[in-house]
Design a protein around this motif. Structure first.
Motif, PDB file in Angstrom:
ATOM      1  N   TRP A 119      43.671  31.621  45.216  1.00 28.51           N
ATOM      2  CA  TRP A 119      43.377  33.034  44.982  1.00 28.51           C
ATOM      3  C   TRP A 119      42.238  33.198  43.975  1.00 28.51           C
ATOM      4  CZ3 TRP A 119      43.947  37.005  47.781  1.00 28.51           C
ATOM      5  CH2 TRP A 119      43.897  38.313  47.259  1.00 28.51           C
ATOM      6  N   GLN A 120      42.222  32.345  42.952  1.00 27.81           N
ATOM      7  CA  GLN A 120      41.145  32.375  41.964  1.00 27.81           C
ATOM      8  C   GLN A 120      39.817  32.000  42.605  1.00 27.81           C
ATOM      9  OE1 GLN A 120      40.968  33.519  38.986  1.00 27.81           O
ATOM     10  NE2 GLN A 120      38.901  32.792  38.483  1.00 27.81           N
ATOM     11  N   LYS A 123      38.568  34.912  44.316  1.00 28.81           N
ATOM     12  CA  LYS A 123      38.055  35.886  43.352  1.00 28.81           C
ATOM     13  C   LYS A 123      36.634  35.525  42.942  1.00 28.81           C
ATOM     14  CE  LYS A 123      38.978  37.933  38.808  1.00 28.81           C
ATOM     15  NZ  LYS A 123      39.896  37.943  37.628  1.00 28.81           N
ATOM     16  N   GLN A 126      34.256  36.233  45.619  1.00 31.18           N
ATOM     17  CA  GLN A 126      34.345  37.630  46.059  1.00 31.18           C
ATOM     18  C   GLN A 126      34.777  37.732  47.528  1.00 31.18           C
ATOM     19  OE1 GLN A 126      30.809  39.866  45.003  1.00 31.18           O
ATOM     20  NE2 GLN A 126      30.748  38.986  42.947  1.00 31.18           N
ATOM     21  N   GLN A 128      38.338  37.955  48.139  1.00 32.35           N
ATOM     22  CA  GLN A 128      39.737  38.378  48.129  1.00 32.35           C
ATOM     23  C   GLN A 128      40.005  39.486  49.142  1.00 32.35           C
ATOM     24  OE1 GLN A 128      40.258  39.221  43.897  1.00 32.35           O
ATOM     25  NE2 GLN A 128      41.562  37.423  43.667  1.00 32.35           N
TER      26      GLN A 128
END
Length: 258
Positions: A119-120, A123, A126, A128
């Motif tokens: 998930w990071q 992020k 960009q 997500q």
């Protein structure tokens, strides 16, 4: 740090590259340039051990990759291929999470930490907002960012990119290379990128290695490598090379005959 010493490799018994010596260090982008068939993709495959070396050695932080098992090597080196084969029905998040595979033991499934790392990575890239989208629904630029997110999920020290801007329009080319450059600096990654476009290579690479005839023709800073004489000799093209009006990096201009 990646170091190649006297590396020769190719396919079957036919050498494509001979006696290649180069170094790439954290926080810098090393660009591989050269005409079609010069061995850019072949060299990347050799660094990842997809191709066995005929001779020579590849070292990562002083360790010969021949002495590193494939699972550990996959944790150290991540690759963004030119034409990745992705399962169209998978979501973008499922594809990114695949980057944790080298870190999982036999019959072990992804845990909360693995999900958090994936998930990071989304992020940072960009992506997500694409998490629940099917891969088959994504544009070329979106797919490429998802593949980079998957590579980051491996938590590598080295990022290899094989023509990362192929098939993308100029806006997405700049978007992808801006991302790669920022990741290189922020995460102190060692980045090696095979690039076709000389102007993009000049703008985004700290150092260039120009391949020709199975060997390193020349290497150095972009302004030292991308000269009229070098491009004519290696590519067989008559060009003009001038300085970018903003950053003074070399720009290669082609003039149509007739």
């Amino acid at each position: 740090m990646i170091e190649l010493k006297d590396v020769s490799l190719g396919y079957d018994h036919r050498a494509i590259l001979n006696n290649i010596n180069l170094e790439a260090v954290p926080g810098e982008v090393l660009g591989l340039i050269g005409p079609n068939g010069s061995g850019k993709s072949t060299l990347i495959k050799g660094i990842t051990r997809l191709l066995r070396l005929f001779s020579g050695h590849v070292f990562i932080d002083g360790r010969d990759i021949e002495n590193i098992n494939r699972e550990e090597l996959a944790c150290l080196i991540a690759t963004v291929p030119q034409d990745p084969v992705l399962p169209a029905a998978f979501t973008a998040f499922e594809v990114v999470l695949m980057g944790r595979t080298p870190h999982l033991g036999l019959l072990r499934y992804e845990g909360e930490r693995d999900v958090a790392i994936a998930w990071q990575a989304m992020k940072v890239t960009q992506t997500q907002f694409l998490a629940e989208r099917r891969v088959g629904e994504l544009s070329g630029g979106e797919r490429q960012r998802v593949i980079i997110a998957r590579a980051l999920t491996q938590q590598p020290k080295v990022l290899l990119l094989d023509e990362p801007t192929a098939h993308l329009d100029i806006s997405h080319q700049v978007e992808i290379l801006d991302l790669v450059k920022s990741l290189c600096l922020e995460q102190a990654l060692t980045v090696i990128a095979a690039l076709h476009d000389l102007n993009l290579a000049a703008q985004y690479c700290d150092w260039l290695v120009m391949l020709n005839g199975g060997q390193v023709y020349t290497k150095g800073a972009p302004q030292d490598v991308l000269t009229v004489q070098n491009i004519k000799e290696v590519y067989g093209a008559e060009v003009c090379v001038c300085s970018h009006p903003v950053n003074k990096l070399p720009i290669t201009l082609v003039t149509a005959n007739g």
